[in-house]
Design an enzyme around this catalytic site. Sequence first.
Site, short mmCIF file in Angstrom:
data_model
loop_
_atom_site.label_atom_id
_atom_site.label_comp_id
_atom_site.label_asym_id
_atom_site.label_seq_id
_atom_site.Cartn_x
_atom_site.Cartn_y
_atom_site.Cartn_z
N CYS A 175 0.81 -1.22 0.00
CA CYS A 175 0.00 0.00 0.00
C CYS A 175 0.84 1.26 0.00
CB CYS A 175 -0.94 -0.01 1.20
SG CYS A 175 -1.82 -1.58 1.33
N HIS A 315 -2.42 8.07 6.00
CA HIS A 315 -2.69 6.78 5.36
C HIS A 315 -4.17 6.47 5.64
CE1 HIS A 315 -1.88 3.02 3.48
NE2 HIS A 315 -2.02 2.29 4.57
N GLU A 326 -1.32 4.89 13.48
CA GLU A 326 -0.93 6.15 12.82
C GLU A 326 -1.08 7.32 13.79
OE1 GLU A 326 -2.81 6.88 9.03
OE2 GLU A 326 -1.29 8.37 8.49
N LYS A 347 -9.11 8.44 1.97
CA LYS A 347 -9.74 7.13 1.78
C LYS A 347 -11.19 7.11 2.29
CE LYS A 347 -5.41 4.46 1.84
NZ LYS A 347 -4.42 5.48 2.26
N HIS A 352 -9.54 2.65 -0.52
CA HIS A 352 -8.10 2.37 -0.50
C HIS A 352 -7.67 1.86 -1.88
CE1 HIS A 352 -4.15 1.35 0.52
NE2 HIS A 352 -4.32 0.65 1.63
N PHE A 411 1.21 -3.29 3.98
CA PHE A 411 1.26 -4.67 4.48
C PHE A 411 2.66 -5.20 4.24
CE2 PHE A 411 -3.25 -6.70 4.13
CZ PHE A 411 -3.56 -6.14 5.35
#
Lengths: 425, 401
Positions: A175, A315, A326, A347, A352, A411
Amino acid sequence: MAEATSNGSARKRAPVAVTGIGILTSLGEGREANWQALSAGRSGIRRIGRFPLEGMRTTVAGSVEFLPIAETGTPHVSLAMGTRVAREALSQAGIGRTGEFPGGLFVAAPPIDQEIPTRLEIARAAGELRYGPMLRVAATGSSKPHLEFLNGFIADRLQAEYGTRGMPVTVSTACASGASAIQLAVEAIRRGESEAALVVGTDASVQPEALIRFTLLSALSTANEVPEQAAKPFSRNRDGFVLAEGAAALVLEDVAAARARGARIIGYVLGCGEAADGFHRTRSSPDGKPIVRCMRNALADAGIGPEAIDHINAHGTGTPENDKMETLGIQAVFGARAGSVPVSANKSMIGHTLTAAGAVEAAFALLTLRDQRLPPTINYREPDPAIPLDVVPNRARSATVRRVLSNSFGFGGQNVSLVLGAEPA
Amino acid sequence: MSVTQEVWITGIGLVTALGEGIEAQWAGLATPETWRARIDSTSFAPFHIHPVAGLDLDRQIPKKGDQRAMGPLMHYGVYAAGLALADAGIAGDAEALGKVDISVASPGGERDIAADEQIFAAMESANDPGRVLNERLLADLRPTLFLAQLPNLFAGNISIVHGAIGSSRTFMGEEAAGIAALRNGFLRVRAGQSEISLVGGCFNAARADSLLLYGPGGYLLNRPWAPLWNRPPAGMTLGSMGAFLVLEPAALAARRGRRPHARLLSVLADQTDRQPDAASRAAERQLQALPPTEAGGLAILSGASGAGAPTGEERRWLAALTVRRGGLAVRGTAAALGHGMEASFLANLALAASCAERGALFPPLAPEDPLEAEAGAIDRVLVTGWGHHRGEGLALVEAAR
């Protein structure tokens, strides 16, 4: 030519100019259309219409089913989107000649694998449903050509279309891939390899196999009733991310070269930072150290401290884990200012976009700087007491924005942060 | 641009059909009989593969949970990464590992062949294949396996297993990915953008899903085995491998008390349209772009894949080059190792560094072919990497004596 710094290395910290942007997401096609929709707090999340949904726990996504393209499947749709955003970015930058871009190509794209239906076609041609007999048929060369299923497929075709120089590079940091592609381009320009670079992040992964795989990792929201409200980053009731498709392209240039050719500079990449996490395959270190190191590396590369950041493009996936970690990271880096620096999660509106996300969100951060307007985090109705951030709830806001920190955490523990600025310092 | 950092190769890690470690490669390359004995022509007939066998995973991937989180593809790579880190004296050194920038090339991981076959069967007998596909995927896919399929989890697994956590980047796209990974590590170290670069790749030839990708394209040798330079257009034999290098700025490595296997002088990359002679012209440009070096013995390790037109063209270019520059010995390593796709350029670079260090080349792999002459003393080794479809790489290593 790069000038040497005192320690003799190439210009490690030189800003890089952005002179072209192209965007395509579930909100629509085109940079300005996307930016207007995002600024208006609109959601691109819809019920999936592309394939049967029987048995699926998640039935919503940010797919680009509106695109008038004949091809289907992740590789072709990703390529079609990448081609379109590159065209828009190149058109805005006005650089090079048609089919002759004066720099390298850096692509963030999903891994390409033949999906089940393609494999079933080969199986049918073999008259056998097992791999052994299929191999014997393959040996005759009678099956589908392999080129469209190579991982280099998208970059190869973009290179051929736009005439980029040298060997195109395809990077995967999950990502964070889109941000990694920008970082690769920035490093190449700083090393003086070329005066320009084309970055394309594109991902069309709304397919049954991808949807099910992320479902099995318990990563997706199952709030299917009102699709537009499924993505809820930083809210107490957040329950996962929403799988989405999208693409963005950026034309990056050496600042002096861009000025010399009279280009209109939209904004600057001031710094890039990255950090790997060795804790777990899908979870980040409980102490948040890699995320903190990542953000600090980006600030150091930009030659600034956290006090110089006016806005964070998070993110912000909307998974319980990401948004908590985060937040911890932002608190560690920003200290007492953590609660007052506005933080937006794009997002919440576009979902995403996976490997494209870092590029798409960097593009939105540059438009934030251009228009001095913070996009909102929508669907923010239940604040999470554990997340005491100013998430620009539900409505866009005008603000003085000189520098934006854009986070992308992947990830597998690959984290990248970018510092984007309205001015080169 | 300002070039200031000399780049040293301070660690090598290799896992191939010839075994693990650099000594096993030299032993396996000693005679054609040794390496030909490792070729498996039956398991995936009519294709031939060069499989990795007998790897004791516990030695580099001690936790069973980590072993289960990967397929053979990533096992080979993570294992080789561990060998390279140990060779460079970095394994277990948390401070150094915290600075390691990982730059790797990987294809996707293995599919669950049994699950795929069950799904094919279920869909064929169903009235509503789309619905059956969803049901079977939900029932048959395992999350662990999904993670083992993501190329970037290769780098993630190196961070998790070996504790190398500076940063990581995974490059995709067949042979070009290996060229990009090496180039990324090399250029960053040379420009002072990285202190320690762990560069590598992995490939597993023993998988039906991968052979199904290259077979239909008409690239795989499906007749009796033949020497690399004399194969039909469908001429690739794939080889399993993990290949890693540790790259460091000379000054920092010397400060750690390390000696290099070799110096890495140049890594060049191109991508032509593969019209006739386009790759040869690119290779000529790359030769011109190499840094000037003193006189000395030069050898070439060719990454020729065995596939049709590119292998034929590279052979012609190499033959002309050997005429132009006398005393130039060539080895087409895919004969002995198989073609390792994403990992091939890196494996050849590792072998080249070892050749430069020993000042010698291993015996001809095609003794009957004038291209593969016996070699004298070696000071420098060129490595070519022409992809079976796209991408042309060239690297130069030099003895650090």
